[in-house]
Design an enzyme around this catalytic site. Structure first.
Site, PDB file in Angstrom:
ATOM      1  N   HIS A 259     -13.237 -22.317  22.380  1.00 48.66           N
ATOM      2  CA  HIS A 259     -13.398 -21.396  21.248  1.00 48.66           C
ATOM      3  C   HIS A 259     -14.078 -22.058  20.048  1.00 48.66           C
ATOM      4  O   HIS A 259     -14.392 -21.373  19.072  1.00 48.66           O
ATOM      5  CB  HIS A 259     -12.062 -20.746  20.867  1.00 48.66           C
ATOM      6  CG  HIS A 259     -11.157 -21.602  20.023  1.00 48.66           C
ATOM      7  ND1 HIS A 259     -10.107 -22.336  20.545  1.00 48.66           N
ATOM      8  CD2 HIS A 259     -11.130 -21.820  18.699  1.00 48.66           C
ATOM      9  CE1 HIS A 259      -9.489 -22.954  19.560  1.00 48.66           C
ATOM     10  NE2 HIS A 259     -10.082 -22.668  18.422  1.00 48.66           N
TER      11      HIS A 259
ATOM     12  N   ASP B 159      -9.453 -22.786  27.663  1.00 55.41           N
ATOM     13  CA  ASP B 159      -9.999 -23.134  26.347  1.00 55.41           C
ATOM     14  C   ASP B 159     -10.395 -24.615  26.275  1.00 55.41           C
ATOM     15  O   ASP B 159      -9.738 -25.410  25.597  1.00 55.41           O
ATOM     16  CB  ASP B 159      -8.989 -22.767  25.261  1.00 55.41           C
ATOM     17  CG  ASP B 159      -9.611 -22.726  23.874  1.00 55.41           C
ATOM     18  OD1 ASP B 159     -10.847 -22.862  23.772  1.00 55.41           O
ATOM     19  OD2 ASP B 159      -8.850 -22.570  22.898  1.00 55.41           O
TER      20      ASP B 159
ATOM     21  N   GLN C 221      -5.234 -24.305  11.746  1.00 54.54           N
ATOM     22  CA  GLN C 221      -6.667 -24.034  11.740  1.00 54.54           C
ATOM     23  C   GLN C 221      -7.465 -25.296  11.388  1.00 54.54           C
ATOM     24  O   GLN C 221      -7.181 -25.958  10.390  1.00 54.54           O
ATOM     25  CB  GLN C 221      -6.980 -22.907  10.750  1.00 54.54           C
ATOM     26  CG  GLN C 221      -6.934 -21.515  11.394  1.00 54.54           C
ATOM     27  CD  GLN C 221      -5.596 -21.189  12.027  1.00 54.54           C
ATOM     28  OE1 GLN C 221      -4.558 -21.493  11.467  1.00 54.54           O
ATOM     29  NE2 GLN C 221      -5.609 -20.577  13.196  1.00 54.54           N
ATOM     30  N   GLY C 222      -8.450 -25.580  12.222  1.00 54.01           N
ATOM     31  CA  GLY C 222      -9.262 -26.777  12.016  1.00 54.01           C
ATOM     32  C   GLY C 222      -8.844 -27.943  12.897  1.00 54.01           C
ATOM     33  O   GLY C 222      -9.569 -28.919  13.026  1.00 54.01           O
ATOM     34  N   ASP C 223      -7.670 -27.825  13.478  1.00 52.32           N
ATOM     35  CA  ASP C 223      -7.229 -28.846  14.436  1.00 52.32           C
ATOM     36  C   ASP C 223      -7.686 -28.508  15.842  1.00 52.32           C
ATOM     37  O   ASP C 223      -7.621 -29.343  16.749  1.00 52.32           O
ATOM     38  CB  ASP C 223      -5.705 -28.967  14.426  1.00 52.32           C
ATOM     39  CG  ASP C 223      -5.183 -29.574  13.146  1.00 52.32           C
ATOM     40  OD1 ASP C 223      -5.813 -30.516  12.642  1.00 52.32           O
ATOM     41  OD2 ASP C 223      -4.153 -29.100  12.635  1.00 52.32           O
ATOM     42  N   SER C 224      -8.110 -27.272  16.024  1.00 50.47           N
ATOM     43  CA  SER C 224      -8.532 -26.813  17.350  1.00 50.47           C
ATOM     44  C   SER C 224      -9.498 -27.767  18.003  1.00 50.47           C
ATOM     45  O   SER C 224     -10.368 -28.345  17.339  1.00 50.47           O
ATOM     46  CB  SER C 224      -9.211 -25.457  17.257  1.00 50.47           C
ATOM     47  OG  SER C 224      -8.248 -24.461  17.249  1.00 50.47           O
TER      48      SER C 224
HETATM   49  N1  ARG Z   1      -7.142 -21.975  16.558  1.00 48.09           N
HETATM   50  C1  ARG Z   1      -6.927 -22.993  15.590  1.00 48.09           C
HETATM   51  C2  ARG Z   1      -8.229 -23.757  15.299  1.00 48.09           C
HETATM   52  O1  ARG Z   1      -9.278 -23.296  15.647  1.00 48.09           O
HETATM   53  C3  ARG Z   1      -5.792 -23.858  15.962  1.00 48.09           C
HETATM   54  C4  ARG Z   1      -4.578 -23.116  15.788  1.00 48.09           C
HETATM   55  C5  ARG Z   1      -3.409 -23.864  16.249  1.00 48.09           C
HETATM   56  N2  ARG Z   1      -2.288 -23.124  15.782  1.00 48.09           N
HETATM   57  C6  ARG Z   1      -1.050 -23.506  15.948  1.00 48.09           C
HETATM   58  N3  ARG Z   1      -0.119 -22.791  15.394  1.00 48.09           N
HETATM   59  N4  ARG Z   1      -0.752 -24.553  16.643  1.00 48.09           N
HETATM   60  O2  ARG Z   1      -8.243 -24.722  14.581  1.00 48.09           O
END
Ligand code: ARG
Length: 267
Positions: free
Chosen positions: A78, A123, A211-214
């Protein structure tokens, strides 16, 4: 639901990320910068030491990643737009401080998004770099489910709380494994149990990626005491909410595909 999942990257663009953890009201920013790390800065997260997780990579679209080979970064599907030649991504490696002049910055040449990726499961993605990064160890991936248990380490430059800012310094935290049945109770059919592995503090929340850790790795030690990657940061409902664990790509389920993909990228 997908509204949660596909949020991922939006908040990330532009800055630095950290291990997603809730910030304790009133203490944010109170810890001295540069203390190097053993003091808790955010709820559940602390500063990583320079060199502690050398394989950690920050990607310019606002995601994390791990060095899978000297010239290949493993991240989340993603985080990328598809497969093919792509010179738009810059990988920053070798530093905890993204502004450190010693940072190694290398551009992408090609991206491989997991075949069949459609927003649910699968993913993972590989980013081929223009040149190999020397002197930085890679992170081995789990090839069986043997290590899909216990406590995991998460790290990243993502938001430090829901809606929070990207981070300049790499943060780390520890989260316990959550089994599929329990995670399924939290997320119903949004969870793809064969593709995903959950982790988080179910009772209390407070520690999580965000967000941003993905795209960044979730990892632990193997029997020989070496780091091994078991997950890729993928999604969650909010961040660090009690009863809502983080959801990670189950690396062992895709190890063969990842290896094959890396081969195709010449890695
Ligand atoms: N989708 C998020 C990203 O793009 C990561 C989200 C992780 N969320 C969580 N609750 N662990 O950075």
């Amino acid at each position: 639901m997908s509204y949660l999942k596909h949020f991922k990257r939006a908040a990330a663009v532009g800055a630095v990320a950290l291990a997603a953890v809730s910030l304790q009201p009133g203490t944010a920013g109170a810890a001295p910068a540069g203390d190097g790390g053993n003091h808790t800065k955010v709820v559940g997260g602390t500063r990583a030491q320079q060199g502690e997780f050398p394989f950690m990579v920050r990607l310019s679209m606002g995601c994390g990643g791990a060095l899978y080979a000297k010239d290949i970064v493993l991240t989340a599907a993603h985080c990328v737009d598809g497969s093919g030649p792509d010179t738009s991504v810059t990988a920053t490696a070798g530093v905890v401080d993204l502004k450190d002049p010693k940072a190694v910055k290398v551009k992408s040449t090609e991206i491989l998004q997991a075949p069949g990726y459609n927003g649910k499961g699968k993913d993972w993605a590989l980013i081929k770099l223009a040149k190999p990064i020397k002197n930085i160890p890679t992170l081995k991936i789990a090839e069986s489910d043997k290590f899909n248990n216990g406590d995991f380490t998460i790290a990243g430059w993502g938001a430090d709380k829901e809606g929070g800012q990207q981070q300049r310094y790499l943060l780390k935290a520890q989260v316990p494994f959550v089994d599929d049945a329990t995670c399924g109770k939290a997320y119903g059919t949004d969870l793809t149990p064969g593709d995903e592995i959950c982790a988080g503090k179910l009772d209390t929340g407070g520690v999580d990626t965000c967000q941003g850790d993905s795209g960044g790795p979730m990892f632990r030690k193997d029997d020989g005491g070496r780091w091994i990657q078991v997950g890729i940061v993928s999604w969650g409902e909010g961040c660090a909410r009690p009863g809502k664990p983080g959801v990670y790509t189950e690396v062992s389920a895709f190890a063969a595909d990842i290896k094959k993909g890396a081969g195709r990228l010449g890695g």
